[in-house]
Design a protein around this motif. Sequence first.
Motif, PDB file in Angstrom:
ATOM      1  N   GLY A  89     111.000  43.758  51.475  1.00  0.00           N
ATOM      2  CA  GLY A  89     109.998  44.081  50.454  1.00  0.00           C
ATOM      3  C   GLY A  89     108.752  43.231  50.604  1.00  0.00           C
ATOM      4  O   GLY A  89     107.626  43.719  50.469  1.00  0.00           O
ATOM      5  N   ALA A  90     108.937  41.949  50.912  1.00  0.00           N
ATOM      6  CA  ALA A  90     107.791  41.072  51.126  1.00  0.00           C
ATOM      7  C   ALA A  90     106.994  41.519  52.346  1.00  0.00           C
ATOM      8  O   ALA A  90     105.762  41.532  52.327  1.00  0.00           O
ATOM      9  CB  ALA A  90     108.260  39.626  51.297  1.00  0.00           C
ATOM     10  N   ALA A  91     107.686  41.911  53.402  1.00  0.00           N
ATOM     11  CA  ALA A  91     106.999  42.391  54.605  1.00  0.00           C
ATOM     12  C   ALA A  91     106.246  43.679  54.306  1.00  0.00           C
ATOM     13  O   ALA A  91     105.110  43.870  54.757  1.00  0.00           O
ATOM     14  CB  ALA A  91     108.000  42.610  55.732  1.00  0.00           C
ATOM     15  N   ARG A  92     106.856  44.562  53.538  1.00  0.00           N
ATOM     16  CA  ARG A  92     106.200  45.825  53.172  1.00  0.00           C
ATOM     17  C   ARG A  92     104.960  45.556  52.330  1.00  0.00           C
ATOM     18  O   ARG A  92     103.911  46.175  52.531  1.00  0.00           O
ATOM     19  CB  ARG A  92     107.194  46.717  52.423  1.00  0.00           C
ATOM     20  N   ASN A  93     105.054  44.595  51.391  1.00  0.00           N
ATOM     21  CA  ASN A  93     103.902  44.263  50.558  1.00  0.00           C
ATOM     22  C   ASN A  93     102.762  43.671  51.389  1.00  0.00           C
ATOM     23  O   ASN A  93     101.595  43.983  51.156  1.00  0.00           O
ATOM     24  CB  ASN A  93     104.299  43.290  49.444  1.00  0.00           C
ATOM     25  N   ARG A  94     103.095  42.795  52.353  1.00  0.00           N
ATOM     26  CA  ARG A  94     102.063  42.230  53.230  1.00  0.00           C
ATOM     27  C   ARG A  94     101.367  43.333  54.019  1.00  0.00           C
ATOM     28  O   ARG A  94     100.145  43.345  54.152  1.00  0.00           O
ATOM     29  CB  ARG A  94     102.671  41.220  54.199  1.00  0.00           C
ATOM     30  N   LYS A  95     102.141  44.279  54.512  1.00  0.00           N
ATOM     31  CA  LYS A  95     101.584  45.384  55.291  1.00  0.00           C
ATOM     32  C   LYS A  95     100.652  46.227  54.426  1.00  0.00           C
ATOM     33  O   LYS A  95      99.565  46.617  54.861  1.00  0.00           O
ATOM     34  CB  LYS A  95     102.735  46.242  55.838  1.00  0.00           C
TER      35      LYS A  95
END
Length: 114
Positions: A89-95
């Motif tokens: 989820g954190a990676a998706r938010n950064r993207k």
Amino acid sequence: MEHEGKALAADETDTHHQRGPGVASVHVRAALTWCAIFPMVAVGMTTMGWFAEGWHPVLRALVLTLVVVPLAVYVIVPRLLLAYGKLSGAARNRKLRRANGRLKREARRSTSIS
């Protein structure tokens, strides 16, 4: 799972059965399950070697799985899936933030050129 008479694999989707965001694929779940079980089995076998050396191998396997499987299913794997969900989820938010930043920069450039 089955849809319109067609059997679907656990991670296969069709137009009516979409995997929701944040739900780990069957491959991720399998890898995380292995990551939970392998160390517990290794430690359990080593520990059992001290007191269960004379036991029949089937009895040792029974006792070991009576401990490892419930511990993995109810405690370890859910925590690993939770950690995976937070990380993905954190990676998706950064993207998404990066994509939004690019869109804003492009919008500013296009309005300044006009």
